[in-house]
Motif scaffolding. Structure first.
Motif, PDB file in Angstrom:
ATOM      1  N   VAL A  92       0.830  -1.214   0.000  1.00 31.19           N
ATOM      2  CA  VAL A  92       0.000   0.000   0.000  1.00 31.19           C
ATOM      3  C   VAL A  92       0.863   1.262   0.000  1.00 31.19           C
ATOM      4  O   VAL A  92       0.388   2.356   0.283  1.00 31.19           O
ATOM      5  CB  VAL A  92      -0.957   0.011   1.213  1.00 31.19           C
ATOM      6  CG1 VAL A  92      -1.973  -1.096   1.082  1.00 31.19           C
ATOM      7  CG2 VAL A  92      -0.189  -0.118   2.527  1.00 31.19           C
ATOM      8  N   GLY A  93       2.158   1.109  -0.293  1.00 28.01           N
ATOM      9  CA  GLY A  93       3.015   2.273  -0.494  1.00 28.01           C
ATOM     10  C   GLY A  93       3.650   2.857   0.752  1.00 28.01           C
ATOM     11  O   GLY A  93       4.184   3.969   0.701  1.00 28.01           O
ATOM     12  N   ARG A  94       3.620   2.155   1.872  1.00 31.89           N
ATOM     13  CA  ARG A  94       4.221   2.670   3.104  1.00 31.89           C
ATOM     14  C   ARG A  94       5.618   2.101   3.295  1.00 31.89           C
ATOM     15  O   ARG A  94       5.915   0.998   2.842  1.00 31.89           O
ATOM     16  CB  ARG A  94       3.367   2.314   4.325  1.00 31.89           C
ATOM     17  CG  ARG A  94       2.004   2.995   4.331  1.00 31.89           C
ATOM     18  CD  ARG A  94       1.358   2.890   5.708  1.00 31.89           C
ATOM     19  NE  ARG A  94       2.085   3.669   6.686  1.00 31.89           N
ATOM     20  CZ  ARG A  94       2.842   3.174   7.654  1.00 31.89           C
ATOM     21  NH1 ARG A  94       3.003   1.865   7.769  1.00 31.89           N
ATOM     22  NH2 ARG A  94       3.455   3.956   8.516  1.00 31.89           N
ATOM     23  N   LYS A  95       6.465   2.872   3.981  1.00 33.89           N
ATOM     24  CA  LYS A  95       7.828   2.440   4.294  1.00 33.89           C
ATOM     25  C   LYS A  95       8.060   2.624   5.795  1.00 33.89           C
ATOM     26  O   LYS A  95       8.702   3.575   6.221  1.00 33.89           O
ATOM     27  CB  LYS A  95       8.846   3.242   3.492  1.00 33.89           C
ATOM     28  CG  LYS A  95       8.805   2.988   1.996  1.00 33.89           C
ATOM     29  CD  LYS A  95       9.836   3.814   1.269  1.00 33.89           C
ATOM     30  CE  LYS A  95      11.240   3.432   1.682  1.00 33.89           C
ATOM     31  NZ  LYS A  95      12.268   4.146   0.891  1.00 33.89           N
ATOM     32  N   PRO A  96       7.531   1.710   6.606  1.00 39.31           N
ATOM     33  CA  PRO A  96       7.689   1.847   8.056  1.00 39.31           C
ATOM     34  C   PRO A  96       9.119   1.564   8.484  1.00 39.31           C
ATOM     35  O   PRO A  96       9.880   0.888   7.790  1.00 39.31           O
ATOM     36  CB  PRO A  96       6.731   0.792   8.608  1.00 39.31           C
ATOM     37  CG  PRO A  96       6.715  -0.260   7.549  1.00 39.31           C
ATOM     38  CD  PRO A  96       6.827   0.479   6.233  1.00 39.31           C
ATOM     39  N   SER A  97       9.464   2.090   9.650  1.00 38.40           N
ATOM     40  CA  SER A  97      10.776   1.800  10.215  1.00 38.40           C
ATOM     41  C   SER A  97      10.768   0.432  10.872  1.00 38.40           C
ATOM     42  O   SER A  97       9.713  -0.184  11.063  1.00 38.40           O
ATOM     43  CB  SER A  97      11.151   2.864  11.243  1.00 38.40           C
ATOM     44  OG  SER A  97      10.255   2.808  12.356  1.00 38.40           O
ATOM     45  N   VAL A  98      11.951  -0.019  11.231  1.00 37.15           N
ATOM     46  CA  VAL A  98      12.059  -1.313  11.914  1.00 37.15           C
ATOM     47  C   VAL A  98      11.287  -1.292  13.223  1.00 37.15           C
ATOM     48  O   VAL A  98      10.568  -2.232  13.567  1.00 37.15           O
ATOM     49  CB  VAL A  98      13.543  -1.653  12.161  1.00 37.15           C
ATOM     50  CG1 VAL A  98      13.657  -2.919  13.008  1.00 37.15           C
ATOM     51  CG2 VAL A  98      14.282  -1.839  10.842  1.00 37.15           C
ATOM     52  N   GLY A  99      11.427  -0.202  13.971  1.00 39.26           N
ATOM     53  CA  GLY A  99      10.737  -0.089  15.257  1.00 39.26           C
ATOM     54  C   GLY A  99       9.233  -0.154  15.115  1.00 39.26           C
ATOM     55  O   GLY A  99       8.544  -0.791  15.925  1.00 39.26           O
ATOM     56  N   GLU A 100       8.680   0.496  14.090  1.00 38.05           N
ATOM     57  CA  GLU A 100       7.233   0.473  13.882  1.00 38.05           C
ATOM     58  C   GLU A 100       6.739  -0.939  13.630  1.00 38.05           C
ATOM     59  O   GLU A 100       5.737  -1.388  14.209  1.00 38.05           O
ATOM     60  CB  GLU A 100       6.876   1.357  12.691  1.00 38.05           C
ATOM     61  CG  GLU A 100       7.046   2.847  12.933  1.00 38.05           C
ATOM     62  CD  GLU A 100       6.704   3.634  11.682  1.00 38.05           C
ATOM     63  OE1 GLU A 100       5.609   3.409  11.123  1.00 38.05           O
ATOM     64  OE2 GLU A 100       7.534   4.452  11.250  1.00 38.05           O
ATOM     65  N   VAL A 101       7.416  -1.643  12.752  1.00 40.31           N
ATOM     66  CA  VAL A 101       6.971  -2.996  12.408  1.00 40.31           C
ATOM     67  C   VAL A 101       7.082  -3.920  13.607  1.00 40.31           C
ATOM     68  O   VAL A 101       6.183  -4.729  13.872  1.00 40.31           O
ATOM     69  CB  VAL A 101       7.791  -3.536  11.221  1.00 40.31           C
ATOM     70  CG1 VAL A 101       7.346  -4.948  10.868  1.00 40.31           C
ATOM     71  CG2 VAL A 101       7.662  -2.632  10.013  1.00 40.31           C
ATOM     72  N   VAL A 102       8.169  -3.813  14.348  1.00 44.02           N
ATOM     73  CA  VAL A 102       8.352  -4.663  15.522  1.00 44.02           C
ATOM     74  C   VAL A 102       7.289  -4.380  16.567  1.00 44.02           C
ATOM     75  O   VAL A 102       6.736  -5.304  17.180  1.00 44.02           O
ATOM     76  CB  VAL A 102       9.767  -4.474  16.103  1.00 44.02           C
ATOM     77  CG1 VAL A 102       9.902  -5.206  17.435  1.00 44.02           C
ATOM     78  CG2 VAL A 102      10.819  -4.980  15.126  1.00 44.02           C
ATOM     79  N   ARG A 103       6.975  -3.107  16.795  1.00 46.70           N
ATOM     80  CA  ARG A 103       5.951  -2.759  17.794  1.00 46.70           C
ATOM     81  C   ARG A 103       4.582  -3.302  17.405  1.00 46.70           C
ATOM     82  O   ARG A 103       3.796  -3.696  18.271  1.00 46.70           O
ATOM     83  CB  ARG A 103       5.879  -1.238  17.956  1.00 46.70           C
ATOM     84  CG  ARG A 103       6.991  -0.641  18.806  1.00 46.70           C
ATOM     85  CD  ARG A 103       6.666   0.792  19.200  1.00 46.70           C
ATOM     86  NE  ARG A 103       6.574   1.660  18.034  1.00 46.70           N
ATOM     87  CZ  ARG A 103       7.597   2.308  17.505  1.00 46.70           C
ATOM     88  NH1 ARG A 103       8.807   2.175  18.041  1.00 46.70           N
ATOM     89  NH2 ARG A 103       7.438   3.096  16.462  1.00 46.70           N
ATOM     90  N   ARG A 104       4.282  -3.335  16.133  1.00 46.16           N
ATOM     91  CA  ARG A 104       2.998  -3.878  15.692  1.00 46.16           C
ATOM     92  C   ARG A 104       2.947  -5.399  15.841  1.00 46.16           C
ATOM     93  O   ARG A 104       1.865  -5.975  16.016  1.00 46.16           O
ATOM     94  CB  ARG A 104       2.746  -3.494  14.240  1.00 46.16           C
ATOM     95  CG  ARG A 104       2.413  -2.025  14.040  1.00 46.16           C
ATOM     96  CD  ARG A 104       2.477  -1.646  12.586  1.00 46.16           C
ATOM     97  NE  ARG A 104       1.621  -2.492  11.766  1.00 46.16           N
ATOM     98  CZ  ARG A 104       1.702  -2.572  10.441  1.00 46.16           C
ATOM     99  NH1 ARG A 104       2.632  -1.892   9.803  1.00 46.16           N
ATOM    100  NH2 ARG A 104       0.885  -3.351   9.771  1.00 46.16           N
ATOM    101  N   MET A 105       4.086  -6.041  15.752  1.00 45.97           N
ATOM    102  CA  MET A 105       4.114  -7.497  15.830  1.00 45.97           C
ATOM    103  C   MET A 105       4.135  -8.010  17.270  1.00 45.97           C
ATOM    104  O   MET A 105       3.588  -9.080  17.561  1.00 45.97           O
ATOM    105  CB  MET A 105       5.338  -8.019  15.061  1.00 45.97           C
ATOM    106  CG  MET A 105       5.387  -9.535  14.884  1.00 45.97           C
ATOM    107  SD  MET A 105       6.086 -10.415  16.296  1.00 45.97           S
ATOM    108  CE  MET A 105       7.700  -9.646  16.390  1.00 45.97           C
ATOM    109  N   LEU A 106       4.760  -7.268  18.170  1.00 48.91           N
ATOM    110  CA  LEU A 106       4.974  -7.760  19.540  1.00 48.91           C
ATOM    111  C   LEU A 106       3.695  -8.198  20.256  1.00 48.91           C
ATOM    112  O   LEU A 106       3.704  -9.237  20.929  1.00 48.91           O
ATOM    113  CB  LEU A 106       5.703  -6.691  20.364  1.00 48.91           C
ATOM    114  CG  LEU A 106       7.205  -6.554  20.107  1.00 48.91           C
ATOM    115  CD1 LEU A 106       7.798  -5.446  20.962  1.00 48.91           C
ATOM    116  CD2 LEU A 106       7.925  -7.874  20.368  1.00 48.91           C
TER     117      LEU A 106
END
Length: 299
Positions: A92-106
């Motif tokens: 969908v065209g987003r480029k999240p940071s590593v921290g963002e993706v990890v926080r969503r997964m935790l």
């Protein structure tokens, strides 16, 4: 490939960091466990093994092989989940940071592990059910019956193994992107693959072959160098057998880190994109995916 190029820092950088951490921890455990394991081996094939040696073999083997294997499996499961989220954002065209993706997964890490373990248990149960008749026939002394049971069991595995593998392949993406439970994600994966089994099987099989070939090519030089150095060290009287084994193991682990860093994003991207493709074909615009990618603030 375009999806992977869009955010390589998350896809490849995170893979390298996670696998490097697992490599260091596994190496420490193997450095501690291999000398204990080698020291507990009997010096003579005819010599009896006492309780102390048995404890050394179990303890050393657990430290050197079992625990590192569990760590690598756990890291691969969690890493794949993070990469699936990153790929879904890239769509969908987003480029999240590593921290963002990890926080969503935790918050869903235990559910992710549960789905992986449950899927593996289903396949393991299939193997156990298929192998049980052959084992019972061999124990009862029926060699012919046991051989027939083995052949029938192999046929069943060839038919049902790939079938279940494809049916359960999309449980992880469903769990993460639709925010559903473990059992619901397994049912969701089963329903999504109905009517598209052959196409999904071909894509997943080709992905596994490519990832395996690339991983083999990457790890082969490390394995060869490790074997050579280990053999040279073993011929040196000043170097113990456990030290030579540690040298070879460290290099093999390093090769695994490099190979996984390259292949894990590719495999996760294929599964995530295939899941998205199935939803788009069956359900039109993937509103749930766009909502999942929009939950985190813009980069």
């Amino acid at each position: 490939m375009q999806t992977m190029r869009q955010n390589p820092r998350v896809l490849f950088g995170l893979s390298g960091v996670v696998m490097a951490a697992v490599f260091l921890l596994s190496t420490v455990l193997q450095v501690l466990g291999l000398p204990q394991l080698v020291g507990a081996l009997p010096g003579d094939e005819t010599a009896s093994v006492d309780d102390v040696q048995v404890a050394g073999l179990i303890g050393g083997g657990t430290l050197a092989f079992v625990v590192p294997l569990l760590l690598q499996g756990l890291a691969t499961i969690v890493l794949t989940a993070v990469l699936i989220l990153a790929v879904s954002d890239a769509v969908v065209g987003r480029k999240p940071s590593v921290g963002e993706v990890v926080r969503r997964m935790l918050p869903r890490v235990w559910a992710v592990i549960g789905v992986s373990l449950l899927s593996g248990f289903v396949l393991l149960a299939l193997y156990a059910v298929v192998a049980l008749p052959a084992v019972l026939l061999f124990v009862a002394g029926s060699t012919v019956g046991g051989v027939v049971a083995v052949l029938v069991g192999l046929l069943v595995l060839v038919l049902l193994g790939p079938f279940l593998w494809v049916r359960l392949a999309f449980a992880g993406p469903a769990l993460l992107l639709e925010n559903i439970g473990v059992w619901a994600s397994l049912r969701r994966s089963w329903r999504l693959s109905v009517g598209s089994w052959w196409r999904c099987f071909g894509i997943l099989l080709l992905t596994a072959i490519i990832a395996g070939a690339v991983g083999g090519l990457v790890t082969a030089p490390f394995a060869v160098i490790g074997s050579v150095l280990g053999a040279v060290s073993a011929t040196n009287a000043d170097v113990s057998l456990s030290t030579s084994q540690v040298i070879g193991t460290v290099l093999q682990n390093l090769g695994s880190v490099v190979a996984t860093t390259i292949t894990a994003p590719f495999s996760a991207a294929v599964v995530a994109l295939l899941y998205i493709d199935l939803r788009m074909r069956r359900e039109g615009l993937d509103v749930a995916l766009a909502r999942a990618a929009a939950e985190a603030p813009p980069s």
